[in-house]
Design a protein around this motif. Structure first.
Motif, short mmCIF file in Angstrom:
data_model
loop_
_atom_site.label_atom_id
_atom_site.label_comp_id
_atom_site.label_asym_id
_atom_site.label_seq_id
_atom_site.Cartn_x
_atom_site.Cartn_y
_atom_site.Cartn_z
N TRP A 41 1.34 2.19 -4.00
CA TRP A 41 1.44 3.09 -5.25
C TRP A 41 1.59 4.44 -4.97
CZ3 TRP A 41 -2.89 5.62 -7.91
CH2 TRP A 41 -2.75 6.13 -9.41
N ALA B 264 5.32 7.39 -5.30
CA ALA B 264 5.35 8.65 -5.97
C ALA B 264 6.62 9.47 -5.62
CB ALA B 264 3.96 9.45 -5.74
N THR C 114 3.26 14.45 -8.70
CA THR C 114 2.76 12.85 -8.72
C THR C 114 1.89 12.30 -7.77
OG1 THR C 114 4.68 12.67 -10.16
CG2 THR C 114 3.56 10.89 -9.63
N ARG C 115 2.49 12.57 -6.43
CA ARG C 115 1.64 12.22 -5.33
C ARG C 115 0.30 12.83 -5.27
NH1 ARG C 115 2.90 9.96 -0.67
NH2 ARG C 115 1.32 10.15 1.10
N ARG D 65 -2.12 11.15 -7.69
CA ARG D 65 -2.35 10.01 -7.36
C ARG D 65 -3.37 10.06 -6.23
NH1 ARG D 65 3.23 6.23 -8.02
NH2 ARG D 65 3.34 6.75 -10.07
#
Length: 182
Positions: A154, A158, A163-164, A167
């Motif tokens: 997951w 990203a 986004t990474r 997460r």
């Protein structure tokens, strides 16, 4: 579409893979006693033309169905898929369409997207964040290898740094609570 043999499935794909948006493939369950195409042969024929399987669901007591469609650009390639592709290529069943999808994945980096995750390699940003939170590190260590792999995959998906980072934060917060973030 009911599929009973690899040859029949291969013929359908040869005719429709370039134009069809996808198809629900219906298969007999082994318990039905009817001729059934196994999962591996079904998927190998998909890979030969650059397609992939997706959702599987039960139709009734004797049948299941699997959504089969073209592989989306940007999707990652698992170790198992690569092993299947090697078998397809070695058997001479790989098509130019399948090779083109592989070439595109190698060019855009998605061919390797999951390699580290599947090897259990924890990226530096996540490792640093886990090390900074003892509860999260303990929670992470308690996860099964499969849960860790899913979290790492997951994270690998990203596309943007923001986004990474988000997460990583979610994984660490969830691990501190002893649960998976995704």
């Amino acid at each position: 579409m009911l599929v009973a043999t690899a040859a029949g499935w291969r013929a359908w794909l040869a005719e429709h893979h370039a134009t069809s948006p996808g198809v629900w493939v219906v298969r007999w369950k082994p318990s039905s006693g009817r001729p059934a195409l196994g999962y591996e042969p079904l998927v190998e024929e998909l890979l030969a033309v650059g397609w992939i399987d997706a959702t599987q669901r039960t139709v009734d007591d004797e049948r299941t169905e699997i959504w089969c469609t073209r592989r989306r650009p940007g999707s990652g390639w698992s170790r198992l898929t690569k092993e299947r592709l090697a078998r397809v290529e070695a058997s001479g069943r790989m098509t130019d369409a399948g090779r083109a999808v592989i070439a595109a994945a190698r060019a855009d980096g998605t061919w390797e997207m999951y390699d580290d995750a599947e090897a259990g390699v924890v990226a530096a940003d996540l490792a640093d964040a886990l090390a900074a939170d003892p509860a999260a590190a303990s929670g992470w260590d308690a996860f099964t290898p499969g849960v860790r792999r899913a979290q790492l995959r997951w994270l690998a998906e990203a596309r943007r740094p923001a986004t990474r980072a988000a997460r990583v934060g979610r994984i660490v917060a969830a691990a501190a609570e002893g649960r998976a973030a995704h």
